[in-house]
Design an enzyme around this catalytic site. Structure first.
Site, short mmCIF file in Angstrom:
data_model
loop_
_atom_site.label_atom_id
_atom_site.label_comp_id
_atom_site.label_asym_id
_atom_site.label_seq_id
_atom_site.Cartn_x
_atom_site.Cartn_y
_atom_site.Cartn_z
N ASP A 70 8.04 -18.67 -54.83
CA ASP A 70 7.88 -19.68 -55.87
C ASP A 70 9.14 -20.52 -55.80
O ASP A 70 10.24 -20.01 -55.57
CB ASP A 70 7.69 -19.07 -57.25
CG ASP A 70 7.20 -20.12 -58.26
OD1 ASP A 70 6.48 -21.05 -57.85
OD2 ASP A 70 7.54 -20.00 -59.45
N ARG A 182 14.30 -23.21 -49.17
CA ARG A 182 13.43 -22.22 -48.54
C ARG A 182 14.07 -21.67 -47.27
O ARG A 182 14.02 -20.46 -47.00
CB ARG A 182 12.07 -22.85 -48.24
CG ARG A 182 11.00 -21.86 -47.81
CD ARG A 182 9.61 -22.47 -47.90
NE ARG A 182 9.27 -22.72 -49.29
CZ ARG A 182 9.18 -23.95 -49.81
NH1 ARG A 182 9.37 -25.03 -49.07
NH2 ARG A 182 8.87 -24.10 -51.09
#
Length: 204
Positions: A70, A182
């Site tokens: 997330d 990420r």
């Protein structure tokens, strides 16, 4: 070859993960390829709660080693919004453009020196029968007043990286994955995947 399930339907994330996980001795499988129609809802109050829920939920359904994340954009001038609501900021059916335009509108009166923001990501890796493990990463920048770049997805066209003097959406995949939230989370996340894959194979 053992399988690794990528628990996302976001095509942008899938492309990034396929690059970040390249070279692992695992067959990477998407939810679509696995025929998974179950939807694990993101009802958590934090990135970690949502990532853990998705990874553990899909691992339980499939029996596969599973990775989920997330992530979101946090804007200081908006008290950290949109945060965990980043994908739903302008409503469940809104487009990336809708979300960007709403954010820019909400920042219209905020001066350039107060538009600091960061992307944050929490990755969760789940293996049935083992504790879920997480890793996180962040990327600092600020929100520009106009869109630039055709790469990436989400808020990338308005997220400016001062050290590169470029928008996230202007970076080629390999460069983005070196500096992004990420990519930074996957430095630790890849090690977790490799270790749990050995556990699943019964090798030390």
């Amino acid at each position: 070859m053992h399988k690794l399930l990528l628990a996302t339907t976001n095509k942008g994330k899938l492309r990034e993960y396929q690059d970040l996980l390249a070279g692992l001795p695992l067959e990477i499988v998407t939810l679509e390829e696995a025929g998974i129609t179950v939807v694990v809802e993101e009802t958590g109050a934090t990135y970690e709660e949502n990532a853990v829920a998705k990874a553990s939920g899909y691992a339980k359904v499939t029996g596969m080693l599973t990775i989920a994340d997330d992530s979101g954009l946090e804007v200081d001038a908006l008290g950290g919004e949109p945060g965990v609501r980043s994908a739903r900021y302008a409503g469940d059916e809104a487009s990336d453009e809708d979300r960007i335009q709403l954010l820019l509108s909400n920042l219209d009166d905020v001066p350039d020196d107060r538009r600091q923001a960061r992307f944050r990501c929490v990755i969760a890796v789940a293996l049935p029968g083992a504790p879920v493990e997480t890793a996180e990463g962040a990327c600092e920048g600020f929100i520009a007043r106009s869109l630039r770049g055709a790469k990436g997805f989400g808020y990338d066209p308005i997220f400016h990286l001062p050290e590169l003097d470029r928008r996230m959406a202007e970076l080629p995949m390999d460069q983005k994955n070196r500096v992004s939230h990420r990519g930074r989370a996957m430095i630790a996340g890849r090690e977790i995947v490799e270790r749990l894959a050995r556990v699943s194979r019964g090798t030390p």
